[in-house]
Write a protein that holds these residues in place. Structure first.
Motif, PDB file in Angstrom:
ATOM      1  N   UNK A 135       0.840  -1.197   0.000  1.00  0.00           N
ATOM      2  CA  UNK A 135       0.000   0.000   0.000  1.00  0.00           C
ATOM      3  C   UNK A 135       0.877   1.250   0.000  1.00  0.00           C
ATOM      4  N   UNK A 136       1.497   1.574   1.161  1.00  0.00           N
ATOM      5  CA  UNK A 136       2.315   2.780   1.244  1.00  0.00           C
ATOM      6  C   UNK A 136       3.199   2.753   2.487  1.00  0.00           C
ATOM      7  N   UNK A 137       4.212   3.653   2.464  1.00  0.00           N
ATOM      8  CA  UNK A 137       5.072   3.891   3.625  1.00  0.00           C
ATOM      9  C   UNK A 137       4.966   5.374   3.946  1.00  0.00           C
ATOM     10  N   UNK A 138       4.832   5.715   5.226  1.00  0.00           N
ATOM     11  CA  UNK A 138       4.545   7.100   5.627  1.00  0.00           C
ATOM     12  C   UNK A 138       5.558   7.589   6.659  1.00  0.00           C
ATOM     13  N   UNK A 139       5.933   8.877   6.527  1.00  0.00           N
ATOM     14  CA  UNK A 139       6.883   9.508   7.449  1.00  0.00           C
ATOM     15  C   UNK A 139       6.494  10.974   7.634  1.00  0.00           C
ATOM     16  N   UNK A 140       7.255  11.680   8.462  1.00  0.00           N
ATOM     17  CA  UNK A 140       7.073  13.118   8.615  1.00  0.00           C
ATOM     18  C   UNK A 140       6.420  13.563   9.907  1.00  0.00           C
ATOM     19  N   UNK A 141       6.142  12.639  10.821  1.00  0.00           N
ATOM     20  CA  UNK A 141       5.569  13.017  12.115  1.00  0.00           C
ATOM     21  C   UNK A 141       6.705  13.461  13.028  1.00  0.00           C
ATOM     22  N   UNK A 142       6.750  14.753  13.419  1.00  0.00           N
ATOM     23  CA  UNK A 142       7.848  15.213  14.270  1.00  0.00           C
ATOM     24  C   UNK A 142       7.881  14.535  15.636  1.00  0.00           C
ATOM     25  N   UNK A 143       6.764  13.959  16.050  1.00  0.00           N
ATOM     26  CA  UNK A 143       6.732  13.244  17.334  1.00  0.00           C
ATOM     27  C   UNK A 143       7.451  11.899  17.251  1.00  0.00           C
TER      28      UNK A 143
ATOM     29  N   UNK B 123      -3.519  19.474   3.278  1.00  0.00           N
ATOM     30  CA  UNK B 123      -2.485  18.481   3.576  1.00  0.00           C
ATOM     31  C   UNK B 123      -1.792  18.770   4.902  1.00  0.00           C
ATOM     32  N   UNK B 124      -1.266  17.717   5.503  1.00  0.00           N
ATOM     33  CA  UNK B 124      -0.392  17.871   6.659  1.00  0.00           C
ATOM     34  C   UNK B 124       0.771  18.765   6.245  1.00  0.00           C
ATOM     35  N   UNK B 125       1.252  19.561   7.161  1.00  0.00           N
ATOM     36  CA  UNK B 125       2.395  20.407   6.869  1.00  0.00           C
ATOM     37  C   UNK B 125       3.691  19.643   6.705  1.00  0.00           C
ATOM     38  N   UNK B 126       3.739  18.384   7.166  1.00  0.00           N
ATOM     39  CA  UNK B 126       5.007  17.639   7.096  1.00  0.00           C
ATOM     40  C   UNK B 126       4.881  16.166   6.732  1.00  0.00           C
ATOM     41  N   UNK B 127       3.735  15.546   6.988  1.00  0.00           N
ATOM     42  CA  UNK B 127       3.648  14.106   6.757  1.00  0.00           C
ATOM     43  C   UNK B 127       3.413  13.785   5.288  1.00  0.00           C
ATOM     44  N   UNK B 128       4.125  12.782   4.821  1.00  0.00           N
ATOM     45  CA  UNK B 128       4.036  12.347   3.431  1.00  0.00           C
ATOM     46  C   UNK B 128       4.035  10.827   3.371  1.00  0.00           C
ATOM     47  N   UNK B 129       3.591  10.309   2.238  1.00  0.00           N
ATOM     48  CA  UNK B 129       3.659   8.869   2.021  1.00  0.00           C
ATOM     49  C   UNK B 129       4.099   8.591   0.597  1.00  0.00           C
ATOM     50  N   UNK B 130       4.630   7.392   0.414  1.00  0.00           N
ATOM     51  CA  UNK B 130       5.078   6.929  -0.898  1.00  0.00           C
ATOM     52  C   UNK B 130       4.327   5.647  -1.197  1.00  0.00           C
ATOM     53  N   UNK B 131       3.689   5.605  -2.371  1.00  0.00           N
ATOM     54  CA  UNK B 131       2.899   4.442  -2.783  1.00  0.00           C
ATOM     55  C   UNK B 131       3.839   3.270  -3.064  1.00  0.00           C
ATOM     56  N   UNK B 132       3.577   2.132  -2.413  1.00  0.00           N
ATOM     57  CA  UNK B 132       4.421   0.951  -2.578  1.00  0.00           C
ATOM     58  C   UNK B 132       3.703  -0.200  -3.280  1.00  0.00           C
ATOM     59  N   UNK B 133       2.466   0.018  -3.703  1.00  0.00           N
ATOM     60  CA  UNK B 133       1.719  -1.007  -4.440  1.00  0.00           C
ATOM     61  C   UNK B 133       2.097  -0.895  -5.913  1.00  0.00           C
ATOM     62  N   UNK B 134       2.576  -1.972  -6.500  1.00  0.00           N
ATOM     63  CA  UNK B 134       3.013  -1.934  -7.902  1.00  0.00           C
ATOM     64  C   UNK B 134       1.883  -1.573  -8.859  1.00  0.00           C
ATOM     65  N   UNK B 135       0.647  -1.772  -8.451  1.00  0.00           N
ATOM     66  CA  UNK B 135      -0.507  -1.392  -9.266  1.00  0.00           C
ATOM     67  C   UNK B 135      -1.016   0.004  -8.930  1.00  0.00           C
ATOM     68  N   UNK B 136      -0.308   0.707  -8.028  1.00  0.00           N
ATOM     69  CA  UNK B 136      -0.753   2.017  -7.592  1.00  0.00           C
ATOM     70  C   UNK B 136      -1.889   1.910  -6.597  1.00  0.00           C
TER      71      UNK B 136
END
Length: 178
Positions: free
Chosen positions: A59-67, A116-129
């Motif tokens: 599905x995805x991997x997510x980062x950007x939470x300052x906590x 959008x969140x000011x900092x959190x982002x995700x990258x799609x990791x599903x090969x079919x999107x």
């Protein structure tokens, strides 16, 4: 598939160094609010030491939470932000294809403008999107190298909160091409 073509897309390139490998991402110039916000956070060192705190295989991997910086193992993460949101830049030309970089956000019922969140982002990791997300979240970049690293991240063991059991840390992010 390690490299995705984005050569005809104008925009700066950033490189994310993680403890599992590196990722190069081209940011889109036609999403200037998100591009400029991300570049500002990169230049300020905001992301260094943060974790990929939410990982869902295929599905995805997510980062950007300052906590997530120095978070205790097993702590639920994902609510942190820099204190602001970014106006949506949802464009039909940018889809949630494999390797897409998109901005995380809160749900429509509390965020009908889809800011959008000011900092959190995700990258799609599903090969079919993940086409079911198209039109609902701002896609503002594309991985051009390092999908092998994304694959490593998405395959780590996670806890009940989708947090990796062993931290996946952002060591640094730098602009490598303007």
């Amino acid at each position: 598939m390690d490299t995705i073509s984005a050569e005809n897309i104008p925009g700066p390139v950033v490189e994310i160094a993680t403890n599992l490998g590196n990722i190069k991402i081209k940011l889109f110039n036609d999403t200037p609010l998100h591009r400029d916000n991300f570049l500002k956070l990169v230049k300020d060192g905001f992301y260094e030491g943060l974790l990929f705190h939410r990982v869902i295989n295929n599905f995805m991997v997510q980062a950007g939470d300052p906590e997530s910086r120095n978070a205790v193992a097993g702590e639920r993460l994902g609510a942190g932000n820099p204190g602001y949101t970014v106006e949506a830049e949802i464009l039909p030309t940018h889809s949630h294809r494999y390797g897409a970089l998109a901005a995380a956000r809160t749900a429509d019922f509390v965020n009908p403008e889809r800011r959008s969140s000011g900092s959190q982002f995700y990258i799609v990791s599903n090969k079919n999107g993940t086409p079911h997300l198209d039109g609902a979240y701002t896609v503002f970049g594309q991985v051009i190298e390092g999908m092998d690293t994304i694959e490593k991240i998405q395959n780590v063991e996670t806890d009940r909160y989708d947090r990796p059991v062993d931290d996946v840390e952002i060591l640094s992010i730098k602009v490598v091409e303007d």
